[in-house]
Design an enzyme around this catalytic site. Structure first.
Site, PDB file in Angstrom:
ATOM      1  N   LYS A 148       0.822  -1.222   0.000  1.00  0.00           N
ATOM      2  CA  LYS A 148       0.000   0.000   0.000  1.00  0.00           C
ATOM      3  C   LYS A 148       0.845   1.256   0.000  1.00  0.00           C
ATOM      4  CE  LYS A 148      -0.133  -2.526   3.215  1.00  0.00           C
ATOM      5  NZ  LYS A 148      -0.336  -3.639   3.868  1.00  0.00           N
TER       6      LYS A 148
ATOM      7  N   GLU B 257       4.101  -4.138  15.918  1.00  0.00           N
ATOM      8  CA  GLU B 257       5.479  -4.412  15.519  1.00  0.00           C
ATOM      9  C   GLU B 257       6.454  -3.705  16.462  1.00  0.00           C
ATOM     10  OE1 GLU B 257       6.365  -4.182  11.427  1.00  0.00           O
ATOM     11  OE2 GLU B 257       4.288  -4.540  10.850  1.00  0.00           O
TER      12      GLU B 257
ATOM     13  N   GLY C  85      -6.354  -6.328   3.904  1.00  0.00           N
ATOM     14  CA  GLY C  85      -5.959  -7.740   3.866  1.00  0.00           C
ATOM     15  C   GLY C  85      -6.934  -8.627   3.125  1.00  0.00           C
TER      16      GLY C  85
ATOM     17  N   ILE D 167     -10.192  -8.782   3.148  1.00  0.00           N
ATOM     18  CA  ILE D 167     -11.507  -8.254   2.729  1.00  0.00           C
ATOM     19  C   ILE D 167     -11.405  -7.838   1.256  1.00  0.00           C
ATOM     20  CG2 ILE D 167     -13.277  -6.500   3.104  1.00  0.00           C
ATOM     21  CD1 ILE D 167     -12.182  -6.108   5.949  1.00  0.00           C
TER      22      ILE D 167
ATOM     23  N   LYS E 283      -3.837   3.288   2.828  1.00  0.00           N
ATOM     24  CA  LYS E 283      -4.982   2.507   2.343  1.00  0.00           C
ATOM     25  C   LYS E 283      -6.146   3.433   1.970  1.00  0.00           C
ATOM     26  CE  LYS E 283      -3.505  -1.328   5.289  1.00  0.00           C
ATOM     27  NZ  LYS E 283      -3.572  -1.824   6.673  1.00  0.00           N
TER      28      LYS E 283
END
Ligand code: HSE
Length: 452
Positions: free
Chosen positions: A110, A195, A139, A141, A210
């Site tokens: 993205k 993360e 992801g 969807i 996104k």
């Protein structure tokens, strides 16, 4: 030629981390179903990863493993290159090289497309290759498919989504446990939900990438991440989540793209709001109840009304599900004319809209405000007077019971919900309220959307 005779599509994978190994596993496990749908097989024949040993462990003898991605791109037997490296650096060079080599490209990147999409799609168009990116937004969807194809009859009015699972997980935990952001972030990192360097997630950058892609395919505008408003969740406190809850709202990090035809800009009439920020959403809306790391996207079209798409926005097989769906599309189109394809950004490249992204000052939302004020006569009157001067209408006011603060007199939290106003008007009102001696701390503002 009968379908049985079509040779399999040969795929080269760049990067076999979480999503890459999921793609390999899903293609292998469901190969027969996928072949029946695609009309031909889809095989990963070559994998490039710096960690050659790990890559070999994943693919065994099924594919050739190399450390140099350029070997995959140069291989004449590879039809499609799947880029799963991420980031704007080497991934950009490799995607452009793959296009130049005449390969179709599937990417989950993205960041790359939101920033360099115009260049990449132009190069792909010139070369006559497909660049597919279902996995780049939410992801598993199929929101790209839904917007580009399922809703193609509609004038899209707005799109609003929870499109970052990390921040939705953190916000859910903050609300459930009444904890502040820093505490929950540490716990989320410990559990592997966030993360080690969570900057892109918590600062709203990932969601804004996104949202930029969604704005492009919803309205047929070029990707313009540089004009997006990007705000994350690092400044949110448990206090505001609690007050919002008491007022019937949840706070969600939303990526929003909205067409506005009620504004004049130097370019003419109309523009697009493109923004990512924490947002109060009425608790009774389905999207307000999307919890944990789940994603959801609401789309409002003039014909269909409001539709919602819900599912896992990250993870190995959910994201692989989107990558493989793109591979199936390519398999079906491999021998078809370019005109048979859905345009990269849903609209024909020569028919793109010139509606500009609106400056933040022009954005219209309602607001939640929290003011720490001295509990004295006339304070509320002064504050409501300032809002009235800016033409800002109040929807609700709550004053908490005063709490004693030694030496400084009584203080209290004043919570105000407003009706719709421009960001510019709210900025002026906040500056004037902040200058009052009875306003004792920086004013907290969170935008609010009814999403009706
Ligand atoms: N880091 C993203 C998220 C997933 O937390 O949703 C990949 O875009």
């Amino acid at each position: 030629m009968s379908q049985e005779q079509l040779r399999p599509v040969r795929v080269g994978l760049l990067g076999i981390g979480t999503v890459g190994s999921g793609t390999f596993t899903v293609l292998k496990r469901n190969q027969e179903e996928i072949r029946r749908r695609a009309g031909r097989g889809i095989e990963i024949t070559m994998v490039a990863d710096l960690n050659v040993e790990l890559a070999r462990k994943v693919v065994g003898d099924a594919a050739q493993v190399v450390s140099d991605a350029r070997q995959v791109i140069a291989n004449p037997d590879v039809d499609v290159v799947v880029e799963l490296i991420g980031g704007y650096g080497v991934a950009k060079a490799l995607v452009l090289e793959a296009i130049a080599a005449g390969k179709h490209v599937v990417t989950a990147n993205k960041a790359l497309l939101a920033v360099h999409g115009t260049e990449i799609f132009a190069a792909a168009r010139a070369k006559g290759v497909i660049v597919a990116f279902e996995a780049a937004v939410a992801g598993g969807i199929p929101i790209i498919k839904a917007l580009r194809e399922g809703l193609t009859a509609n004038q899209i009015q707005w799109v609003a989504g929870i499109i970052n699972g990390t921040t939705n997980f953190i916000l859910s935990e903050m609300r459930d446990k009444g904890l502040d952001f820093d505490v929950v972030l540490k716990e989320a990192q410990r559990l592997g939900y966030a993360e080690a360097d969570p900057t892109f997630d918590i600062e709203g950058v990932d969601a804004a990438h996104k949202a930029t892609l969604l704005s492009a395919i919803a309205f047929g505008i070029p990707v313009q991440f540089d004009k997006a408003h990007v705000e994350g969740i690092t400044q949110l406190s448990a206090t505001d989540i609690k007050y919002a809850e008491q007022l019937g709202y949840r706070i969600k990090l939303l990526g929003i793209a909205r067409r506005r035809m009620d504004v004049k800009t130097p370019h003419g009439v109309g523009g697009i709001e493109l923004r990512t920020h924490p947002t109060l959403v009425p608790m009774r809306r389905l999207i307000a109840n999307v919890e944990g790391a789940m994603n959801a996207v609401l789309v409002q079209g003039d014909a269909v009304g409001t539709t919602m798409y819900y599912g896992k926005g990250a993870g190995s097989e959910p994201t692989a599900s989107a990558v493989v769906a793109d591979l199936v599309d390519i398999a079906r189109l491999l021998d078809a004319a370019p005109e048979a394809r859905v345009p990269y950004l849903a609209f024909q490249p020569d028919e793109m809209s010139t509606l500009p992204i609106l400056p933040l000052d022009e954005v219209v939302t309602s607001f939640y405000l929290r003011l720490r004020v001295a509990d004295k006569a006339g304070v509320l009157a002064k504050i409501t007077g300032i809002l009235a001067e800016q033409g800002i209408s109040i929807d609700a006011v709550i004053q908490r019971e005063a709490d004693e603060v030694s030496g400084e007199g009584n203080q209290t939290d004043l919570i105000i919900l407003t009706h719709d106003t421009t960001e510019g008007g709210m900025n002026k009102a906040i500056a004037a309220m902040q200058a009052l001696p009875t306003v004792l701390a920086p004013i907290v503002r969170v935008r609010k959307e009814e999403l009706a």
